[in-house]
Design an enzyme around this catalytic site. Structure first.
Site, PDB file in Angstrom:
ATOM      1  N   GLN A  48       0.838  -1.193   0.000  1.00  0.00           N
ATOM      2  CA  GLN A  48       0.000   0.000   0.000  1.00  0.00           C
ATOM      3  C   GLN A  48       0.873   1.243   0.000  1.00  0.00           C
ATOM      4  O   GLN A  48       2.098   1.164   0.097  1.00  0.00           O
ATOM      5  CB  GLN A  48      -0.906   0.003   1.239  1.00  0.00           C
ATOM      6  N   ASN A 124      11.957   0.149   0.794  1.00  0.00           N
ATOM      7  CA  ASN A 124      10.916   1.123   1.105  1.00  0.00           C
ATOM      8  C   ASN A 124      10.249   0.914   2.470  1.00  0.00           C
ATOM      9  O   ASN A 124       9.741   1.861   3.066  1.00  0.00           O
ATOM     10  CB  ASN A 124       9.839   1.080   0.010  1.00  0.00           C
ATOM     11  N   TYR A 190      11.934   8.515  15.009  1.00  0.00           N
ATOM     12  CA  TYR A 190      11.705   8.262  13.579  1.00  0.00           C
ATOM     13  C   TYR A 190      12.715   9.050  12.746  1.00  0.00           C
ATOM     14  O   TYR A 190      13.348   8.512  11.837  1.00  0.00           O
ATOM     15  CB  TYR A 190      10.283   8.656  13.205  1.00  0.00           C
ATOM     16  N   PRO A 220      10.677  11.562   1.139  1.00  0.00           N
ATOM     17  CA  PRO A 220       9.346  12.168   1.020  1.00  0.00           C
ATOM     18  C   PRO A 220       9.084  13.168   2.131  1.00  0.00           C
ATOM     19  O   PRO A 220       9.681  13.114   3.204  1.00  0.00           O
ATOM     20  CB  PRO A 220       8.397  10.959   1.150  1.00  0.00           C
TER      21      PRO A 220
END
Length: 294
Positions: A48, A124, A190, A220
């Protein structure tokens, strides 16, 4: 009497002779096509969001795809596999937790056995968390680093070994984040994992250059994806804003005035996976609409 040649003809003649006698290298120069044929790529966390968009874009570019995710996401993985096959490319599912080295090794074996030699590996898979540094537990740190950093290290190691074994070079593409360039409130651990990925990408690019392996990363910003839905929910519990408001509020921090979609990121990965990026290595490419530097 020497005939007079038109100026244009004379100019072409002189230019031709000057090039023949010049010191320009004989190697042909030009632009490589972004399309490839009969090549394969592994995309982790591809059930997803960004991973799915990357898998579909690379399939459109001519890659056969090994679609990886956790077995608990098998129905979504199968949907992605079927979408890729509908595009006319081959695809195979591979269920693995990237934080477990033996599972990463088995995943790549599945890809090579089903799709042939490996050409591109996109690391990813990742997870996010919203929590202050002082509230982060040992378990929080361990899981975030296991998936976001160890998972990338294991993926890069296994992919590189296959590239070296094949003797044909290859491309490793890692998932970093805009958070690897600047801190974001309530995402300290993170951000640290993604900064580690950015550093690893630079170091590994130097290490593997002699093997004709390039190592790059994409970073991103705010992406409309399932990961941000999780972040939004966690922020709701802290600041009380209605669902979706935290996501909307990020627009004012982005120079281009909009949040991104997974396909924005997939376009960058398409470039990094293509021959057009053959002279690019050690880079972390921001795909953030100008958020980090706005």
């Amino acid at each position: 009497m020497i005939p007079r040649l038109p100026t244009a003809v004379l100019s072409r003649s002189l230019l031709s002779r000057s090039l023949v006698g010049s010191s320009l290298p004989s190697r042909r120069r030009g632009f490589a096509t972004s399309k490839v044929a009969c090549k394969s790529a592994v995309v982790t966390g591809a059930a997803q969001g960004i991973g799915k968009a990357i898998a579909l874009r690379l399939a459109q570019d001519g890659f056969d795809i090994c679609v990886n995710d956790l077995e608990g996401n098998s129905s979504m993985v199968e949907d992605v596999v079927n979408e890729i096959k509908a595009l006319g490319r081959n695809a195979v599912p591979a269920y693995a937790d990237v934080s477990k080295l033996p599972q990463v090794e088995a995943m790549v074996e599945t890809s090579v056995n089903s799709l042939g030699p490996l050409n591109v590996f996109v690391a990813n898979a990742g997870i996010a968390q919203v929590k202050w540094t002082m509230d982060s537990t040992e378990a929080d740190l361990q899981r975030l680093f296991e998936v976001n950093f160890y998972g990338v290290v294991y993926s890069d190691q296994v992919a590189a070994r296959h590239f070296i074994k094949q003797g044909s070079g290859g491309k490793i593409i890692n998932a970093a984040s805009a958070a690897s360039f600047r801190p974001f409130l309530m995402a300290p651990i993170y951000g640290a994992t993604k900064a580690a990925v950015r550093s690893l990408t630079q170091s590994l690019a130097l290490e593997l250059a002699k093997e004709n392996i390039t190592v790059n990363a994409y970073a991103p910003g705010i992406v409309d994806s399932p990961m941000w839905e999780t972040i939004d929910e966690e922020l709701m519990a802290i600041n009380g804003l209605p669902k979706g408001e935290n996501f909307k509020s990020t627009k004012k921090t982005i120079a281009l005035g909009r949040t991104s979609v997974p396909e924005d990121v997939a376009k960058m990965v398409s470039f990094l996976a293509s021959p057009d990026s053959d002279y690019v290595t050690g880079q972390t490419m921001l795909v953030d609409g100008g958020m980090v530097f706005s």
